[in-house]
Design a protein around this motif. Structure first.
Motif, short mmCIF file in Angstrom:
data_model
loop_
_atom_site.label_atom_id
_atom_site.label_comp_id
_atom_site.label_asym_id
_atom_site.label_seq_id
_atom_site.Cartn_x
_atom_site.Cartn_y
_atom_site.Cartn_z
N TYR A 1 41.99 33.63 39.39
CA TYR A 1 41.58 35.18 40.26
C TYR A 1 40.04 34.92 40.51
O TYR A 1 39.06 34.20 39.68
CB TYR A 1 41.56 36.43 39.17
CG TYR A 1 41.02 37.46 40.14
CD1 TYR A 1 41.41 38.25 41.08
CD2 TYR A 1 39.57 37.94 39.74
CE1 TYR A 1 40.70 39.35 41.89
CE2 TYR A 1 38.42 38.89 40.39
CZ TYR A 1 39.52 39.53 41.48
OH TYR A 1 38.83 40.54 42.22
N ILE A 2 39.74 34.93 41.86
CA ILE A 2 38.39 34.59 42.57
C ILE A 2 37.96 35.90 43.46
O ILE A 2 38.70 36.37 44.15
CB ILE A 2 38.43 33.43 43.30
CG1 ILE A 2 38.76 32.14 42.40
CG2 ILE A 2 36.98 33.07 43.95
CD1 ILE A 2 39.07 31.06 43.43
N TYR A 3 36.76 36.30 43.08
CA TYR A 3 35.83 37.41 43.83
C TYR A 3 34.87 36.75 44.57
O TYR A 3 33.85 36.22 43.90
CB TYR A 3 35.63 38.49 43.03
CG TYR A 3 34.99 39.66 43.91
CD1 TYR A 3 35.67 40.53 44.69
CD2 TYR A 3 33.32 39.64 43.82
CE1 TYR A 3 34.88 41.43 45.33
CE2 TYR A 3 32.92 40.75 44.75
CZ TYR A 3 33.62 41.43 45.37
OH TYR A 3 32.90 42.37 46.16
N GLU B 1 39.12 39.04 47.62
CA GLU B 1 39.85 38.33 46.39
C GLU B 1 40.65 37.41 46.68
O GLU B 1 41.37 37.22 47.94
CB GLU B 1 40.38 39.60 45.54
CG GLU B 1 39.55 40.58 45.52
CD GLU B 1 40.35 41.80 44.74
OE1 GLU B 1 40.01 42.28 43.57
OE2 GLU B 1 41.11 42.51 45.46
N SER B 2 41.02 36.59 45.88
CA SER B 2 41.93 35.44 45.94
C SER B 2 42.75 35.38 44.74
O SER B 2 42.17 35.39 43.63
CB SER B 2 41.59 33.87 46.15
OG SER B 2 40.60 34.24 47.54
N PHE B 3 43.93 35.02 44.70
CA PHE B 3 45.09 34.90 43.45
C PHE B 3 45.70 33.63 43.76
O PHE B 3 46.45 33.40 44.74
CB PHE B 3 46.02 36.03 43.62
CG PHE B 3 45.41 37.42 43.80
CD1 PHE B 3 44.42 38.16 42.84
CD2 PHE B 3 45.18 38.00 45.05
CE1 PHE B 3 43.93 39.19 42.87
CE2 PHE B 3 44.69 39.10 45.30
CZ PHE B 3 43.83 39.89 44.26
N TYR B 4 45.69 32.72 42.70
CA TYR B 4 46.42 31.57 42.70
C TYR B 4 47.36 31.55 41.34
O TYR B 4 46.87 31.92 40.38
CB TYR B 4 45.49 30.49 42.86
CG TYR B 4 44.81 30.44 44.01
CD1 TYR B 4 45.02 29.89 45.18
CD2 TYR B 4 43.26 30.87 43.81
CE1 TYR B 4 44.57 30.00 46.46
CE2 TYR B 4 42.49 30.84 45.13
CZ TYR B 4 43.03 30.48 46.44
OH TYR B 4 42.35 30.40 47.45
N TYR C 1 49.31 39.82 44.30
CA TYR C 1 48.55 40.55 43.44
C TYR C 1 49.73 41.00 42.31
O TYR C 1 50.47 41.82 42.92
CB TYR C 1 47.72 41.68 44.05
CG TYR C 1 46.86 42.42 42.96
CD1 TYR C 1 45.84 41.70 42.17
CD2 TYR C 1 47.15 43.79 42.69
CE1 TYR C 1 45.00 42.76 41.57
CE2 TYR C 1 46.55 44.48 42.18
CZ TYR C 1 45.56 43.95 41.46
OH TYR C 1 44.52 44.82 40.34
N ASP C 2 49.46 41.13 41.16
CA ASP C 2 50.25 41.72 40.05
C ASP C 2 49.65 42.29 38.92
O ASP C 2 48.30 42.14 39.03
CB ASP C 2 51.62 40.90 39.76
CG ASP C 2 51.03 39.60 38.98
OD1 ASP C 2 49.82 39.54 38.61
OD2 ASP C 2 51.98 38.61 38.75
N GLU C 3 50.42 42.77 37.92
CA GLU C 3 49.60 43.35 36.77
C GLU C 3 48.86 42.38 36.09
O GLU C 3 47.86 42.80 35.56
CB GLU C 3 50.85 43.96 35.80
CG GLU C 3 50.30 44.71 34.61
CD GLU C 3 49.40 45.89 35.09
OE1 GLU C 3 48.83 46.58 34.20
OE2 GLU C 3 49.48 46.29 36.13
N MET D 1 43.25 40.29 34.72
CA MET D 1 42.16 39.27 34.75
C MET D 1 40.82 39.95 35.58
O MET D 1 39.85 39.63 34.93
CB MET D 1 42.74 38.21 35.46
CG MET D 1 44.01 37.42 34.67
SD MET D 1 44.67 36.04 35.76
CE MET D 1 43.34 34.81 35.71
N LYS D 2 41.37 40.58 36.54
CA LYS D 2 40.06 41.17 37.55
C LYS D 2 39.09 42.14 36.42
O LYS D 2 38.05 42.10 36.40
CB LYS D 2 40.70 41.98 38.38
CG LYS D 2 39.56 42.76 39.32
CD LYS D 2 40.33 43.42 40.49
CE LYS D 2 39.40 44.18 41.24
NZ LYS D 2 40.03 44.84 42.43
#
Length: 311
Positions: free
Chosen positions: A251-253, A260-263, A275-277, A282-283
């Motif tokens: 997770y990157i902010y 926001e980025s999700f990988y 994006y999920d639970e 993590m955020k």
């Protein structure tokens, strides 16, 4: 590494929080009766170390002014080989005392500008890799010499890098190539093993104290002894981005554009994910780490300097 506190983007903690004394590894060891030493290849004033290190209970600080000026090779001062050679008799004298010692040696030969010794014959043609070869050679010479010392079998050695280097196409905006670094710990009685828990420099204090049988995990910091309690997440940052990493997620902010980025991660593959639970957890973990550290240090902020970025 020394304080078990996170870096926070452009903030330079050594100069920004001059009145705050972190309760890190040298402070903990000093309370246990250790003598603390630090070997700097360059000037002690650089990066504010001359102010920071005494507050971390380092008693003896060796820097450029202590070395033979004829051995200076560039703006940083002497190369790794010389600093190790200089440190060995100092460590020998410290070991002759009844007080245990903690020594930190900062190496910098593989940091630009590069100066390769004329008598060293590398295998690579690229100067960056030549300097890594040389850094490895200097370490090998140090360990060959240290192995003959009376204190070798009673010493824990920790080798760690501060950051990596991008060598190929980046997989995302905050590349693993910059943030995946070696951490090696060796010593008599240390069981050979590979730790697959996410780990950061913040964890080194508790790993070391755990191996010494002295980690009570009650100090106010952000490290974990991952050998005893593996992490699920680790946090790190660049000048403008903060990340939370698990073994298979990132997770990157981005603070510049509030993006926001999700990988999802698998081997060297990095794919965009919804994006999920799990990303929510993590955020929240990342926010907790950085908000708590900022809340604690807020009263001590003064003359904040920005490193390479803009306010």
């Amino acid at each position: 590494t020394l304080t078990s506190w996170p870096s926070v983007m452009c903030y330079h903690p050594i100069t920004a929080y001059k009145s705050y004394s972190f309760n890190g590894l040298p402070v903990q060891l000093k309370k246990m009766g250790y003598k603390n030493m630090f070997f700097i290849p360059h000037q002690a004033e650089f990066d504010g170390l001359d102010s920071f290190l005494p507050r971390q209970r380092f008693e003896d600080i060796y820097s450029k002014q202590d070395y033979d000026s004829e051995r200076f090779v560039n703006i940083w001062g002497p190369n790794d080989e010389y600093v190790f050679e200089y440190a060995l008799p100092v460590l020998r004298r410290a070991a002759s005392d009844t007080v245990p010692f903690f020594a930190t040696i900062l190496t910098i030969s593989n940091h630009a500008p590069y100066t390769l010794p004329v008598n060293f014959k590398p295998h690579n043609s690229d100067i960056k890799f030549q300097m890594v070869e040389y850094a490895d050679y200097a370490l090998s010479k140090f360990f060959e010499a240290a192995y003959k010392e009376s204190w070798y079998d009673n010493t824990l050695f920790v080798l760690v890098a501060d950051h990596g280097r991008i060598q190929q196409e980046t997989e995302c905006e905050l590349s693993d190539q910059l943030n995946h670094v070696p951490l090696m710990i060796l010593g008599a009685g240390v069981e050979p093993k590979e730790c697959d828990s996410p780990t950061s420099q913040m964890d080194i204090m508790h790993i070391v104290l755990g191996l010494l049988g002295k980690d009570d995990n009650r100090s106010m910091d952000f490290g974990i002894n991952v050998l005893a309690s593996p992490r699920k997440y680790v946090t790190y940052c660049s000048w403008t981005m903060i990340a939370c990493r698990s073994l298979d997620r990132l997770y990157i902010y981005n603070d510049e554009d509030c993006r926001e980025s999700f990988y999802l991660l698998k081997g060297n593959d990095c794919t965009i994910a919804p994006y999920d639970e799990e990303f929510r957890r993590m955020k929240e973990y990342m926010q907790f780490i950085y908000q708590l550290s900022d809340n604690i240090l807020q009263p001590y902020k003064q003359n904040v300097e920005w490193v390479g970025g803009k306010p």
